[in-house]
Enzyme design. Structure first.
Site, short mmCIF file in Angstrom:
data_model
loop_
_atom_site.label_atom_id
_atom_site.label_comp_id
_atom_site.label_asym_id
_atom_site.label_seq_id
_atom_site.Cartn_x
_atom_site.Cartn_y
_atom_site.Cartn_z
N LYS A 52 0.61 -1.22 -0.24
CA LYS A 52 -0.12 0.01 -0.02
C LYS A 52 0.90 1.25 -0.07
O LYS A 52 0.46 2.27 -0.48
CB LYS A 52 -0.94 0.08 1.10
CG LYS A 52 -2.27 -0.57 0.83
CD LYS A 52 -2.06 -2.11 0.38
CE LYS A 52 -3.35 -2.78 0.09
NZ LYS A 52 -2.79 -4.39 -0.45
N GLY A 122 8.34 -21.84 15.89
CA GLY A 122 7.81 -22.50 16.73
C GLY A 122 7.11 -23.53 16.35
O GLY A 122 6.43 -23.83 15.45
N ILE A 191 -4.40 -9.17 -5.85
CA ILE A 191 -3.00 -8.61 -5.65
C ILE A 191 -2.64 -8.53 -6.91
O ILE A 191 -1.79 -7.45 -7.25
CB ILE A 191 -2.55 -10.08 -5.22
CG1 ILE A 191 -2.81 -10.36 -3.76
CG2 ILE A 191 -0.97 -9.80 -5.30
CD1 ILE A 191 -2.34 -11.61 -3.17
N CYS A 193 -4.04 -7.58 -9.60
CA CYS A 193 -4.56 -6.27 -10.26
C CYS A 193 -4.19 -4.92 -9.71
O CYS A 193 -3.60 -3.89 -9.98
CB CYS A 193 -6.23 -5.88 -10.38
SG CYS A 193 -6.87 -7.14 -11.45
N HIS A 457 -21.67 18.88 3.00
CA HIS A 457 -21.35 19.47 1.61
C HIS A 457 -20.22 20.37 1.43
O HIS A 457 -20.24 21.14 2.23
CB HIS A 457 -22.50 20.06 1.05
CG HIS A 457 -22.50 20.55 -0.53
ND1 HIS A 457 -22.45 20.02 -1.29
CD2 HIS A 457 -22.11 21.89 -0.84
CE1 HIS A 457 -22.17 20.60 -2.64
NE2 HIS A 457 -21.80 21.70 -2.11
#
Length: 496
Positions: A52, A122, A191, A193, A457
């Site tokens: 992102k 783990g 992913i 796109c 507005h």
């Protein structure tokens, strides 16, 4: 060998594991987080935050290079290495925030819980013991309860070897040294796109997108899929619909990609980089599930009940959250599950887990957001519905922003109750718009419940207000005057 004992042991420090650990602090519990790789998991590195951040930077570059707004930037250029550095700075900032909080709560206290972070792999030894394997030692920790939050990794593609140089997956993108001259992205889901959008935004790369279906994002309604595909193509992406990958041949200076199409013809492309983006699979290998009697489903996920406990009587103290749980692979779902498990264990859960309002954000150009049911899902379930669509080109704020490409689409039940079922939004601030409808879905809201809300507005959210008014024939702008911009349709099972 001394063995440390904790109230809660969490495998994985991604959004599910970290949120669970922090919630356990609130209940004055001792917590051990075991992390095999990067702190924060794919939620931070090689995933949500880094991708992102790259999208945000690419969007800024795309806007700066635009010549459609009355101004032109001169001397504009982009350096991939510097872009990478900026993205890594964002990831490191979040990791340091997480680490700072862990250190703050690393000491025992009588007023709150404490956290220990251990780096290593783990593996369950039994239902109360995990072995932690790191480079320099092997140790064991015991716990009363465990949460498996090991996340997921890119799905491999049969007969395609990821070499992390020319053939990569989403975890290898940060390893690129420069913008490729030519690229193919295999997979037309979210992913694929998103990365097609990012690289085409920079206008440095010829981007090919392989789409096995007739439309990208095939699980969404045709109008949204067509909208996304059309905008990708206008951004310079070359989409290969109804194509299958036959092979990738490595040549000294390029990759030779052979595509087979549904109509029988084939195409050969030359590219420099291929990105495999065909989904993700859970990280459940070699964590000792067999030692605690836990099996995976046919799809490879863990089977959990309504409180995220693994479906196993031997290990009723073992829970699972996030991508391993088989639910939508969303940051918000992982975080919700992680917190919920701890609340169910140590507190009083005030409400059951509800996945119906989990919104999906798609970082395309423009961004897209989705929540609840779409038309395909309603028809599959036989739910009669009404659907209204309202174009951003009629919304004053979008007009002022010169960003009118997009719409709001809301679906309500057509059973006399007018229950809000879902929403799709495309355009500026879509990720924010979706929240109000997500809340209504959680509250089983109806048109009557929300039609009196007045939006400020000028705001993009006025598109929601007008879209809701369309259902009752009260919108300021009318479908009769703008049939391509405002639509109201109905569907009933008997009409099929």
């Amino acid at each position: 060998m001394s063995i440390e004992k904790y109230d809660l042991v969490v495998l994985g420090s991604g959004p599910a594991g970290f949120s669970a650990a922090m919630r356990a602090i609130d209940f004055n519990k001792s917590v051990c987080i075991i992390e095999a790789s990067h702190l924060g998991g794919a939620g931070i590195m090689n995933g949500a935050l880094t991708s992102k951040a790259m999208w945000e930077l690419s969007r800024d570059f795309s806007i700066a290079s635009s010549v459609m707004r009355g101004y032109r930037a001169s001397g504009l250029n982009v350096d991939y290495n510097k872009v990478q550095q900026t993205i890594l700075q964002a990831a490191k900032q979040k990791q340091l925030q997480m680490l700072s909080q862990i250190e703050t709560y690393s000491q025992p206290s009588v007023t709150c819980g404490n956290i220990t972070l251990k780096y290593g792999w783990g593996k369950f030894i039994d239902s109360h013991t995990v072995e932690v394997i790191s480079n320099d030692k092997i140790e064991q920790v015991k716990g009363d309860n465990f949460i498996i939050a090991t996340g997921s990794r890119p799905r491999p593609m049969p007969d395609v070897e990821i070499d992390n140089e020319r053939i990569i997956d989403s975890e290898g993108i940060m390893g690129l040294k420069e913008f490729p001259e030519r690229m193919i992205i295999i997979g037309s889901g979210i992913i694929g796109c998103e990365y097609a959008t990012i690289f085409s935004n920079y206008s440095q790369t010829e981007v090919h997108l392989l789409d096995r279906q007739h439309k990208v994002i095939p699980y969404e309604d045709d109008d949204l899929s067509s909208f996304v595909g059309r905008n990708l193509e206008s951004n310079g992406v070359i989409i290969h619909h109804t194509a299958n990958l036959r092979t990738i041949r490595k040549r000294p200076d390029f990759l030779e990609v052979v595509l087979d199409y549904q109509d029988g013809h084939s195409t050969v492309l030359e590219v420099d980089v291929a990105i495999v983006a065909i989904g993700r699979i859970p990280n459940l290998d070699n964590i000792g599930l067999e030692n605690v009697g836990i099996n995976t489903t046919n799809r490879g996920y863990l089977d959990i009940n309504e409180v995220c406990a693994t479906d196993n009587f031997q290990s009723c103290n073992i829970f699972a959250a996030g991508d391993v749980s088989g639910h939508a692979q969303l940051y918000s779902v992982a975080e919700l599950q992680g917190r919920y498990i701890v609340e169910a264990l140590y507190g009083n859960s005030e409400y059951p887990l509800d996945y119906s309002n989990m919104a999906t954000l798609m970082f395309f150009k423009p961004e897209v957001a989705a929540v609840g049911l779409n038309e395909k899902a309603c028809q599959k379930r036989g739910i009669p519905y009404k659907v209204a669509t309202y174009s951003n080109s009629l919304v004053n704020r979008a007009i002022a922003m010169r960003a009118t490409d997009g719409f709001v689409k809301i679906i309500v039940s057509d059973d006399g109750k007018d229950t809000i079922l879902g929403m799709r939004a495309a355009g500026p601030q879509a990720s924010t718009l979706i929240t109000s409808i997500a809340y209504q879905i959680t509250q089983h809201g109806t048109l009557k419940d929300i039609r009196q809300n007045v939006h400020p507005h000028p705001s993009i959210s006025e598109g929601i207000q007008e879209c809701l008014r369309v259902f009752e024939g009260k919108s300021i702008y009318k479908p009769k005057a703008f049939p391509d911009l405002i639509k109201l349709e109905t569907w009933k099972p008997e009409e099929v």
